[in-house]
Scaffold this motif. Structure first.
Motif, PDB file in Angstrom:
ATOM      1  N   ASP A   1      39.473  58.635  47.231  1.00 30.66           N
ATOM      2  CA  ASP A   1      40.904  58.524  47.571  1.00 30.66           C
ATOM      3  C   ASP A   1      41.242  57.171  48.202  1.00 30.66           C
ATOM      4  O   ASP A   1      42.277  57.026  48.839  1.00 30.66           O
ATOM      5  CB  ASP A   1      41.334  59.654  48.520  1.00 30.66           C
ATOM      6  N   LYS A   2      40.369  56.184  48.049  1.00 30.43           N
ATOM      7  CA  LYS A   2      40.613  54.847  48.616  1.00 30.43           C
ATOM      8  C   LYS A   2      41.129  53.892  47.553  1.00 30.43           C
ATOM      9  O   LYS A   2      41.922  53.023  47.825  1.00 30.43           O
ATOM     10  CB  LYS A   2      39.338  54.285  49.223  1.00 30.43           C
ATOM     11  N   ALA A   3      40.632  54.075  46.346  1.00 31.89           N
ATOM     12  CA  ALA A   3      41.002  53.155  45.266  1.00 31.89           C
ATOM     13  C   ALA A   3      40.721  53.820  43.926  1.00 31.89           C
ATOM     14  O   ALA A   3      39.956  54.771  43.839  1.00 31.89           O
ATOM     15  CB  ALA A   3      40.199  51.858  45.380  1.00 31.89           C
ATOM     16  N   ARG A   4      41.347  53.287  42.900  1.00 32.29           N
ATOM     17  CA  ARG A   4      41.118  53.751  41.539  1.00 32.29           C
ATOM     18  C   ARG A   4      40.700  52.521  40.738  1.00 32.29           C
ATOM     19  O   ARG A   4      41.344  51.474  40.815  1.00 32.29           O
ATOM     20  CB  ARG A   4      42.401  54.367  40.993  1.00 32.29           C
ATOM     21  N   PHE A   5      39.633  52.673  39.974  1.00 33.19           N
ATOM     22  CA  PHE A   5      39.092  51.552  39.226  1.00 33.19           C
ATOM     23  C   PHE A   5      39.158  51.831  37.735  1.00 33.19           C
ATOM     24  O   PHE A   5      38.911  52.945  37.293  1.00 33.19           O
ATOM     25  CB  PHE A   5      37.622  51.302  39.610  1.00 33.19           C
ATOM     26  N   ARG A   6      39.494  50.814  36.981  1.00 30.88           N
ATOM     27  CA  ARG A   6      39.435  50.879  35.530  1.00 30.88           C
ATOM     28  C   ARG A   6      38.067  50.335  35.130  1.00 30.88           C
ATOM     29  O   ARG A   6      37.643  49.283  35.599  1.00 30.88           O
ATOM     30  CB  ARG A   6      40.537  50.018  34.921  1.00 30.88           C
TER      31      ARG A   6
ATOM     32  N   LEU B   1      32.853  39.669  42.665  1.00 29.19           N
ATOM     33  CA  LEU B   1      34.224  40.142  42.863  1.00 29.19           C
ATOM     34  C   LEU B   1      35.200  39.121  42.292  1.00 29.19           C
ATOM     35  O   LEU B   1      34.951  37.916  42.331  1.00 29.19           O
ATOM     36  CB  LEU B   1      34.522  40.318  44.359  1.00 29.19           C
ATOM     37  N   ARG B   2      36.323  39.614  41.774  1.00 27.51           N
ATOM     38  CA  ARG B   2      37.427  38.736  41.375  1.00 27.51           C
ATOM     39  C   ARG B   2      38.515  38.916  42.422  1.00 27.51           C
ATOM     40  O   ARG B   2      39.104  39.990  42.554  1.00 27.51           O
ATOM     41  CB  ARG B   2      37.964  39.083  39.999  1.00 27.51           C
ATOM     42  N   ILE B   3      38.747  37.867  43.184  1.00 25.36           N
ATOM     43  CA  ILE B   3      39.768  37.896  44.233  1.00 25.36           C
ATOM     44  C   ILE B   3      40.763  36.785  43.940  1.00 25.36           C
ATOM     45  O   ILE B   3      40.393  35.612  43.869  1.00 25.36           O
ATOM     46  CB  ILE B   3      39.139  37.716  45.632  1.00 25.36           C
ATOM     47  N   ASP B   4      42.022  37.154  43.749  1.00 19.29           N
ATOM     48  CA  ASP B   4      43.087  36.192  43.411  1.00 19.29           C
ATOM     49  C   ASP B   4      42.692  35.317  42.227  1.00 19.29           C
ATOM     50  O   ASP B   4      42.916  34.108  42.216  1.00 19.29           O
ATOM     51  CB  ASP B   4      43.441  35.320  44.627  1.00 19.29           C
ATOM     52  N   GLY B   5      42.045  35.928  41.243  1.00 15.79           N
ATOM     53  CA  GLY B   5      41.679  35.226  40.018  1.00 15.79           C
ATOM     54  C   GLY B   5      40.396  34.421  40.105  1.00 15.79           C
ATOM     55  O   GLY B   5      39.955  33.856  39.112  1.00 15.79           O
TER      56      GLY B   5
ATOM     57  N   MET C   1      33.282  47.651  49.160  1.00 18.72           N
ATOM     58  CA  MET C   1      33.478  46.228  49.406  1.00 18.72           C
ATOM     59  C   MET C   1      34.597  45.688  48.514  1.00 18.72           C
ATOM     60  O   MET C   1      35.440  44.906  48.955  1.00 18.72           O
ATOM     61  CB  MET C   1      32.192  45.449  49.156  1.00 18.72           C
ATOM     62  N   THR C   2      34.620  46.119  47.265  1.00 15.85           N
ATOM     63  CA  THR C   2      35.659  45.692  46.328  1.00 15.85           C
ATOM     64  C   THR C   2      37.042  46.080  46.857  1.00 15.85           C
ATOM     65  O   THR C   2      37.969  45.261  46.872  1.00 15.85           O
ATOM     66  CB  THR C   2      35.426  46.323  44.937  1.00 15.85           C
ATOM     67  N   ALA C   3      37.182  47.317  47.317  1.00 16.74           N
ATOM     68  CA  ALA C   3      38.468  47.794  47.850  1.00 16.74           C
ATOM     69  C   ALA C   3      38.841  47.058  49.130  1.00 16.74           C
ATOM     70  O   ALA C   3      39.997  46.652  49.308  1.00 16.74           O
ATOM     71  CB  ALA C   3      38.397  49.298  48.094  1.00 16.74           C
ATOM     72  N   ARG C   4      37.895  46.882  50.017  1.00 18.32           N
ATOM     73  CA  ARG C   4      38.165  46.217  51.309  1.00 18.32           C
ATOM     74  C   ARG C   4      38.573  44.763  51.132  1.00 18.32           C
ATOM     75  O   ARG C   4      39.341  44.227  51.919  1.00 18.32           O
ATOM     76  CB  ARG C   4      36.947  46.299  52.211  1.00 18.32           C
ATOM     77  N   GLN C   5      38.036  44.100  50.113  1.00 21.18           N
ATOM     78  CA  GLN C   5      38.337  42.689  49.873  1.00 21.18           C
ATOM     79  C   GLN C   5      39.599  42.505  49.022  1.00 21.18           C
ATOM     80  O   GLN C   5      39.934  41.381  48.670  1.00 21.18           O
ATOM     81  CB  GLN C   5      37.147  42.014  49.186  1.00 21.18           C
ATOM     82  N   ASN C   6      40.261  43.615  48.688  1.00 16.60           N
ATOM     83  CA  ASN C   6      41.429  43.566  47.797  1.00 16.60           C
ATOM     84  C   ASN C   6      41.100  42.845  46.494  1.00 16.60           C
ATOM     85  O   ASN C   6      41.914  42.095  45.958  1.00 16.60           O
ATOM     86  CB  ASN C   6      42.634  42.919  48.485  1.00 16.60           C
ATOM     87  N   SER C   7      39.920  43.095  46.015  1.00 21.96           N
ATOM     88  CA  SER C   7      39.463  42.496  44.771  1.00 21.96           C
ATOM     89  C   SER C   7      40.056  43.263  43.592  1.00 21.96           C
ATOM     90  O   SER C   7      40.176  44.479  43.637  1.00 21.96           O
ATOM     91  CB  SER C   7      37.932  42.564  44.729  1.00 21.96           C
ATOM     92  N   SER C   8      40.402  42.533  42.541  1.00 24.20           N
ATOM     93  CA  SER C   8      40.948  43.202  41.363  1.00 24.20           C
ATOM     94  C   SER C   8      39.840  43.702  40.447  1.00 24.20           C
ATOM     95  O   SER C   8      40.062  44.621  39.660  1.00 24.20           O
ATOM     96  CB  SER C   8      41.863  42.258  40.583  1.00 24.20           C
ATOM     97  N   ASP C   9      38.645  43.111  40.544  1.00 25.42           N
ATOM     98  CA  ASP C   9      37.545  43.463  39.653  1.00 25.42           C
ATOM     99  C   ASP C   9      36.210  43.378  40.370  1.00 25.42           C
ATOM    100  O   ASP C   9      36.024  42.547  41.262  1.00 25.42           O
ATOM    101  CB  ASP C   9      37.467  42.504  38.448  1.00 25.42           C
ATOM    102  N   LEU C  10      35.293  44.223  39.906  1.00 29.03           N
ATOM    103  CA  LEU C  10      33.880  44.125  40.271  1.00 29.03           C
ATOM    104  C   LEU C  10      33.125  43.920  38.967  1.00 29.03           C
ATOM    105  O   LEU C  10      33.190  44.761  38.074  1.00 29.03           O
ATOM    106  CB  LEU C  10      33.396  45.392  40.975  1.00 29.03           C
ATOM    107  N   HIS C  11      32.444  42.798  38.832  1.00 27.29           N
ATOM    108  CA  HIS C  11      31.684  42.485  37.625  1.00 27.29           C
ATOM    109  C   HIS C  11      30.210  42.779  37.877  1.00 27.29           C
ATOM    110  O   HIS C  11      29.636  42.289  38.853  1.00 27.29           O
ATOM    111  CB  HIS C  11      31.834  41.004  37.250  1.00 27.29           C
ATOM    112  N   LEU C  12      29.617  43.584  36.991  1.00 24.37           N
ATOM    113  CA  LEU C  12      28.187  43.886  37.042  1.00 24.37           C
ATOM    114  C   LEU C  12      27.575  43.395  35.738  1.00 24.37           C
ATOM    115  O   LEU C  12      27.760  44.019  34.697  1.00 24.37           O
ATOM    116  CB  LEU C  12      27.959  45.395  37.209  1.00 24.37           C
ATOM    117  N   SER C  13      26.880  42.278  35.798  1.00 30.43           N
ATOM    118  CA  SER C  13      26.303  41.664  34.594  1.00 30.43           C
ATOM    119  C   SER C  13      24.832  41.385  34.814  1.00 30.43           C
ATOM    120  O   SER C  13      24.437  40.876  35.877  1.00 30.43           O
ATOM    121  CB  SER C  13      27.015  40.344  34.281  1.00 30.43           C
ATOM    122  N   ILE C  14      24.042  41.687  33.795  1.00 31.06           N
ATOM    123  CA  ILE C  14      22.603  41.428  33.845  1.00 31.06           C
ATOM    124  C   ILE C  14      22.367  39.932  34.065  1.00 31.06           C
ATOM    125  O   ILE C  14      22.993  39.092  33.428  1.00 31.06           O
ATOM    126  CB  ILE C  14      21.931  41.895  32.541  1.00 31.06           C
ATOM    127  N   GLY C  15      21.452  39.632  34.991  1.00 30.82           N
ATOM    128  CA  GLY C  15      21.104  38.242  35.264  1.00 30.82           C
ATOM    129  C   GLY C  15      22.030  37.547  36.241  1.00 30.82           C
ATOM    130  O   GLY C  15      21.876  36.349  36.495  1.00 30.82           O
TER     131      GLY C  15
END
Length: 112
Positions: free
Chosen positions: A106-111, A56-60, A37-51
């Motif tokens: 092979d779809k995306a690379r995540f930091r 997704l971060r899309i265009d900031g 979903m992150t790759a398909r939405q062209n999101s720069s980040d996926l945030h996983l936080s408790i609570g």
């Protein structure tokens, strides 16, 4: 009687291991779905936080995924664990931080 109890305990342990294995597979699939979903939405980040819901971060702009449940400590731990090798888990446990990249099908690379 002792043999029966021992046998029952072994079966219960095996069932617990199976449940744990199946649960980890579920988390691996959930992580795969979130990354896709992150790759398909062209999101720069996926945030996983408790609570919080996965976000997704899309265009900031941070966009919580409303169809996803709020993440528990167990869910976050298992989602992150699905990414890490045993060595990375040890490093993270020792240092309380870890910096690496993750190639996703092979779809995306995540930091991370």
């Amino acid at each position: 009687m002792l043999d029966v109890r021992s046998s029952m305990l072994n079966r219960q342990t095996s069932n617990l291991e199976l449940l744990t294995s199946n649960a980890m597979e579920d988390y691996q699939q959930k992580l795969k779905d979130l990354l896709l979903m992150t790759a398909r939405q062209n999101s720069s980040d996926l945030h996983l936080s408790i609570g919080r819901r996965p976000t997704l971060r899309i265009d900031g702009v941070l966009i919580p995924l409303q169809k996803e449940p709020v993440l528990t400590p167990e869910a976050v731990e298992n989602l992150v664990s699905a990414l890490l090798t045993d060595v990375q888990k040890e490093t993270f446990a020792a240092n309380k931080e870890l910096d690496f990249s993750y190639a996703f099908e092979d779809k995306a690379r995540f930091r991370v």
